[in-house]
Design a protein around this motif. Structure first.
Motif, PDB file in Angstrom:
ATOM      1  N   ILE A 253       0.993  -1.155  -0.226  1.00 57.54           N
ATOM      2  CA  ILE A 253       0.257  -0.007   0.251  1.00 57.54           C
ATOM      3  C   ILE A 253       0.876   1.198  -0.131  1.00 57.54           C
ATOM      4  N   TYR A 254       2.221   1.487   0.731  1.00 57.92           N
ATOM      5  CA  TYR A 254       2.983   2.068   0.836  1.00 57.92           C
ATOM      6  C   TYR A 254       3.573   2.885  -1.075  1.00 57.92           C
ATOM      7  N   ARG A 255       3.986   1.047  -1.662  1.00 59.97           N
ATOM      8  CA  ARG A 255       4.501   2.056  -3.068  1.00 59.97           C
ATOM      9  C   ARG A 255       3.423   2.479  -3.183  1.00 59.97           C
ATOM     10  N   ILE A 256       1.701   1.965  -3.506  1.00 58.01           N
ATOM     11  CA  ILE A 256       1.343   2.685  -4.389  1.00 58.01           C
ATOM     12  C   ILE A 256       0.753   4.527  -3.902  1.00 58.01           C
ATOM     13  N   PHE A 257       1.208   4.435  -2.834  1.00 56.53           N
ATOM     14  CA  PHE A 257       0.946   6.117  -2.484  1.00 56.53           C
ATOM     15  C   PHE A 257       2.608   6.528  -2.969  1.00 56.53           C
ATOM     16  N   PHE A 258       3.698   6.047  -3.078  1.00 53.57           N
ATOM     17  CA  PHE A 258       5.400   5.975  -3.782  1.00 53.57           C
ATOM     18  C   PHE A 258       4.546   6.898  -5.114  1.00 53.57           C
ATOM     19  N   GLY A 259       3.644   6.071  -5.038  1.00 53.47           N
ATOM     20  CA  GLY A 259       3.733   5.706  -6.882  1.00 53.47           C
ATOM     21  C   GLY A 259       3.096   7.205  -7.570  1.00 53.47           C
ATOM     22  N   ALA A 260       1.625   7.234  -6.497  1.00 53.71           N
ATOM     23  CA  ALA A 260       0.790   8.316  -6.883  1.00 53.71           C
ATOM     24  C   ALA A 260       1.695  10.093  -6.625  1.00 53.71           C
ATOM     25  N   TYR A 261       2.819  10.105  -5.447  1.00 60.60           N
ATOM     26  CA  TYR A 261       3.720  10.883  -5.418  1.00 60.60           C
ATOM     27  C   TYR A 261       4.310  10.933  -6.430  1.00 60.60           C
ATOM     28  N   ALA A 262       5.364   9.753  -6.923  1.00 59.82           N
ATOM     29  CA  ALA A 262       5.863   9.950  -8.067  1.00 59.82           C
ATOM     30  C   ALA A 262       5.128  10.635  -9.351  1.00 59.82           C
ATOM     31  N   TYR A 263       3.699  10.235  -9.597  1.00 55.08           N
ATOM     32  CA  TYR A 263       2.829  10.599 -10.756  1.00 55.08           C
ATOM     33  C   TYR A 263       3.019  11.768 -10.089  1.00 55.08           C
ATOM     34  N   VAL A 264       3.032  12.868 -10.155  1.00 54.12           N
ATOM     35  CA  VAL A 264       2.191  14.512  -9.215  1.00 54.12           C
ATOM     36  C   VAL A 264       3.106  14.463  -9.440  1.00 54.12           C
ATOM     37  N   VAL A 265       4.515  15.174  -9.167  1.00 55.32           N
ATOM     38  CA  VAL A 265       5.393  15.729  -8.872  1.00 55.32           C
ATOM     39  C   VAL A 265       6.409  15.585 -10.546  1.00 55.32           C
TER      40      VAL A 265
ATOM     41  N   THR B 268      -2.824  11.579  -3.588  1.00 58.50           N
ATOM     42  CA  THR B 268      -3.802  11.157  -3.964  1.00 58.50           C
ATOM     43  C   THR B 268      -4.801  11.774  -4.317  1.00 58.50           C
ATOM     44  N   VAL B 269      -4.985  12.767  -3.602  1.00 57.82           N
ATOM     45  CA  VAL B 269      -5.928  14.042  -3.991  1.00 57.82           C
ATOM     46  C   VAL B 269      -5.934  14.745  -5.479  1.00 57.82           C
ATOM     47  N   PRO B 270      -5.562  14.842  -5.692  1.00 56.91           N
ATOM     48  CA  PRO B 270      -4.739  15.197  -7.736  1.00 56.91           C
ATOM     49  C   PRO B 270      -4.817  14.759  -8.487  1.00 56.91           C
ATOM     50  N   ILE B 271      -4.096  12.889  -8.737  1.00 61.27           N
ATOM     51  CA  ILE B 271      -5.237  11.994  -9.124  1.00 61.27           C
ATOM     52  C   ILE B 271      -6.442  11.947  -9.599  1.00 61.27           C
ATOM     53  N   LEU B 272      -7.011  11.877  -8.062  1.00 67.11           N
ATOM     54  CA  LEU B 272      -8.463  11.628  -8.240  1.00 67.11           C
ATOM     55  C   LEU B 272      -9.323  12.692  -9.119  1.00 67.11           C
ATOM     56  N   ALA B 273      -8.556  13.868  -8.248  1.00 70.31           N
ATOM     57  CA  ALA B 273      -9.404  14.909  -9.505  1.00 70.31           C
ATOM     58  C   ALA B 273      -9.289  14.992 -10.755  1.00 70.31           C
ATOM     59  N   LEU B 274      -7.693  14.172 -11.313  1.00 73.42           N
ATOM     60  CA  LEU B 274      -7.377  14.089 -12.432  1.00 73.42           C
ATOM     61  C   LEU B 274      -8.495  13.234 -13.468  1.00 73.42           C
TER      62      LEU B 274
END
Length: 430
Positions: free
Chosen positions: A56-68, A101-107
């Motif tokens: 689950i932490y790796r999901i957050f790593f991916g989400a953060y990297a996506y936004v970055v 995860t918030v901006p990804i859900l918005a996207l």
């Protein structure tokens, strides 16, 4: 192939069997390349499929990297060759990883809403996503979770969006000027930033200096910079880096191997052996470790252990040249001259032009009283590198061939080059 589907969407091609069938060759090729990539990462031991982080932490790593990645398409801040995973605080990630995860859900909501109304916007997002997804490290392929140097293809999707909306709003000459001026300024600064990054990638020393400046607790950076410094002969600075790397990560096996090599260079064989043993204990069981440790055992005249390590090195990599060279030296010290010659010959097939190997071969032949053959190899060694010890060895060969005049000439040449030639030896040549 996923990019092709995105282009089909942009051109409003109807999804049917024909559309899918035409992609099958590309899908198969993509799958083959993916399997090859994963295999190579596994062989190279850089595929981190099991880490200390829960999935689950790796999901957050991916989400953060996506936004970055999206932010850096406009503002490439704090670029680094290495982005270490974050440290946990009381078992949790920093808040920004959860918030990403918030901006990804918005996207995602935006894509759903605009799916049929603004194909250019949705196409750009899909293009970016299907190409960047393989960099998101949800399944770890390394020790860093961002690799912006690989993101350039993905950014075509975002630049498509930016270009589309800039063009759509440039209706009048004045609006075109108002868009073009800041855009050109941005291009200028991005160009300067690109040039600056090229300078950072000049060599491993500059590159890892940059990483350490931004992330001073990345132990791999100290190990890598230390390795570079050793190649430049700056062993004292390299040793400082390896010590710092071990201080940050006492269980990182590769740093022990590299520090052991420094101790080997210093001829501090006890410390070298201790580090090689630690490297093996922490899991770094490579041909380099066994070849180097075997050399230490050989110097300490523990030949059985030396031969065992050389055998292990050659078993792991039958083309590891130094293992043959070091084992040949070991056999020579054991007076197993024929076995030594065989290893020197194998080494020569892998490294054809090593003057030291020619000299070692000649010394073995001397021990077997094959002086004419010895002379041939010494001549080759001296023609490549007129070293003092080579002249001295050739002097011994000439002496045994009965040519005292040439033996004297070579002995004097060796002495001029700094070899310790005794007066007793010179007197014996008269």
């Amino acid at each position: 192939p996923l990019t092709m589907f995105a282009i089909d969407y942009l051109y409003q091609r109807k999804l049917n069997f024909k559309l899918i069938a035409e992609k099958i060759p590309f899908l198969m090729l993509s799958l083959a390349m993916g399997i090859t990539g994963v295999t190579l990462l596994s062989v190279g031991k850089t595929l981190n499929v099991s880490t200390s982080y829960p999935f689950i932490y790796r999901i957050f790593f991916g989400a953060y990297a996506y936004v970055v990645y999206i932010i850096k398409s406009i503002f490439p801040y704090e670029l680094s060759a290495f982005y270490p995973y974050p440290e946990l605080t009381n078992g949790t990630l920093p808040l920004k990883y959860y918030a990403s995860t918030v901006p990804i859900l918005a996207l995602l909501v935006l894509v759903i809403i605009k799916f049929r109304k603004s194909r250019e916007l949705v196409f750009g997002i899909i293009f970016f996503t299907v190409n960047i997804v393989f960099l998101l490290q949800i399944v770890g392929g390394g020790k860093a979770y961002i690799a912006d140097r690989f993101s350039f293809i993905s950014y075509l999707g975002l630049f498509f969006i930016y270009g589309h909306y800039l063009k759509r709003n440039a209706k009048t000459f004045f609006s075109k000027i108002m868009i073009a001026i800041p855009f050109l300024i941005l291009i200028f600064f991005l160009g300067r930033a690109s040039y600056a990054r090229c300078l950072v990638w000049k060599n491993d020393g500059v590159l890892w200096n940059d990483v350490i400046r931004k992330y001073p607790r990345v132990y791999e950076a100290y190990n890598n910079r230390g390795t570079y410094l050793r190649t430049k002969g700056q062993n004292d600075l390299a040793l400082e880096d390896f010590n710092r790397g071990i201080e940050l990560a006492p269980n990182y096996s590769k740093t022990y191997l590299n520090r052991g090599n420094i101790y080997f260079d210093y001829r501090n064989f006890d410390l070298a052996l201790a580090d090689y043993n630690k490297a093996e204990a922490y899991g770094y069981k490579t041909e380099h470790l066994y070849a180097n440790r075997g050399a230490v055992w050989s110097i300490r005249q523990d030949y059985d252990k030396a031969l065992a390590d050389f055998e292990q090195a050659i078993k792991i990599n039958p083309n590891h040249a130094n293992a043959y060279k070091n084992r040949g030296t070991c056999y020579y010290n054991m007076k197993e001259y024929n076995l030594a010659l065989k290893d020197f010959e194998t080494y020569r097939l892998l490294v054809p032009n090593d003057d030291d190997n020619f000299n070692s071969t000649a010394v073995c032949l001397q021990a077997l009283k094959r002086y004419k053959e010895s002379l041939t190899w010494l001549n080759r060694a001296i023609s490549m590198n007129p070293a003092g010890n080579y002249y001295f060895n050739r002097s011994i060969t000439y002496l045994n061939l009965g040519n005292r005049e040439l033996a004297m000439k070579d002995a004097l040449a060796a002495k001029r080059l700094g070899e310790n030639i005794t007066d007793q030896y010179l007197q014996g040549l008269k």
